[in-house]
Design a protein around this motif. Structure first.
Motif, PDB file in Angstrom:
ATOM      1  N   LYS A  52      24.550  82.360  21.026  1.00 54.65           N
ATOM      2  CA  LYS A  52      23.534  82.601  20.005  1.00 54.65           C
ATOM      3  C   LYS A  52      24.146  83.115  18.707  1.00 54.65           C
ATOM      4  CE  LYS A  52      19.123  84.954  19.250  1.00 54.65           C
ATOM      5  NZ  LYS A  52      18.106  85.845  19.850  1.00 54.65           N
TER       6      LYS A  52
ATOM      7  N   THR B 207      20.201  71.662  15.413  1.00 55.11           N
ATOM      8  CA  THR B 207      19.513  72.755  14.724  1.00 55.11           C
ATOM      9  C   THR B 207      19.883  72.761  13.246  1.00 55.11           C
ATOM     10  OG1 THR B 207      19.680  74.041  16.771  1.00 55.11           O
ATOM     11  CG2 THR B 207      19.090  75.248  14.770  1.00 55.11           C
TER      12      THR B 207
ATOM     13  N   LEU C 262      16.094  81.782  15.814  1.00 58.11           N
ATOM     14  CA  LEU C 262      16.736  81.550  17.105  1.00 58.11           C
ATOM     15  C   LEU C 262      16.112  82.469  18.143  1.00 58.11           C
ATOM     16  CD1 LEU C 262      20.495  81.430  16.019  1.00 58.11           C
ATOM     17  CD2 LEU C 262      18.984  79.489  16.496  1.00 58.11           C
TER      18      LEU C 262
END
Length: 189
Positions: free
Chosen positions: A68, A37, A86
């Protein structure tokens, strides 16, 4: 940062692909700790365009999963939060969030198996524009022999890539062989 990609510096591969192809609508299925990411986001920042919608089940996934908030914090510290959204969602449903012929770049890192490759190709092919990229973690014989693939009698990836009719008709592909492997599919124009 913990990632099977890290041992062979796949961040450079992701960054190079993103800066070379300059995708605008990017999707990532499977985030774990955010290694890929961050690399994709760095490429988007360099391009000064594009956005990554990244999806994961996070703590709802029963096996190895990331957090997260930790991934979000890593993006904030790197100054990349504006390039990534996200999302906590099921990777096998999010294709419904995208119109046909709208996605430029898809990275799939979901404890990949041959079955997952088949499902992704069935649900995402129509979403991908001509000239777009689909990247799958894996695709090498070495990756197909990792312990959990045989322990849980999972279908290997490499044979599915080689025989999948959607791939054969609409894509060309190649695989980076350093562990864990990364298979890159280019949708024909």
């Amino acid at each position: 940062m913990i990632s099977s990609y890290a041992q062979n510096n796949y961040a450079e591969v992701f960054y190079s692909i993103v800066t070379g192809f300059k995708p605008v609508v990017c999707v990532e299925l499977g985030i774990l700790h955010g290694y890929s990411t961050l690399a994709i986001a760095r490429g988007l920042e360099k391009n000064k365009q594009g956005h990554l919608d990244a999806y994961d089940l996070f703590d709802s996934y029963l096996y190895n999963h990331g957090d997260k908030e930790e991934v979000r914090q890593g993006l904030l510290e790197a100054g990349l939060e504006s390039y990534v959204t996200l999302n906590k969602d099921d990777a096998f449903c999010v294709h419904n969030n995208y119109q046909d012929n709208s996605v430029h770049f898809l990275h799939v890192d979901l404890s990949n198996t041959g079955e997952i490759v088949r499902k992704i190709m069935q649900t995402w092919d129509s979403k991908m524009i001509a000239g777009s990229l689909i990247l799958f973690e894996g695709g090498t014989e070495e990756r197909d022999k990792v312990e959990w693939v045989s322990k849980y009698n999972k279908e290997p990836i490499k044979p599915e890539l080689e025989k999948n009719p959607i791939i054969a008709e609409r894509y060309i592909f190649g695989t980076y062989f350093k562990f864990p492997g990364l298979t890159v599919l280019l949708k024909k124009r």
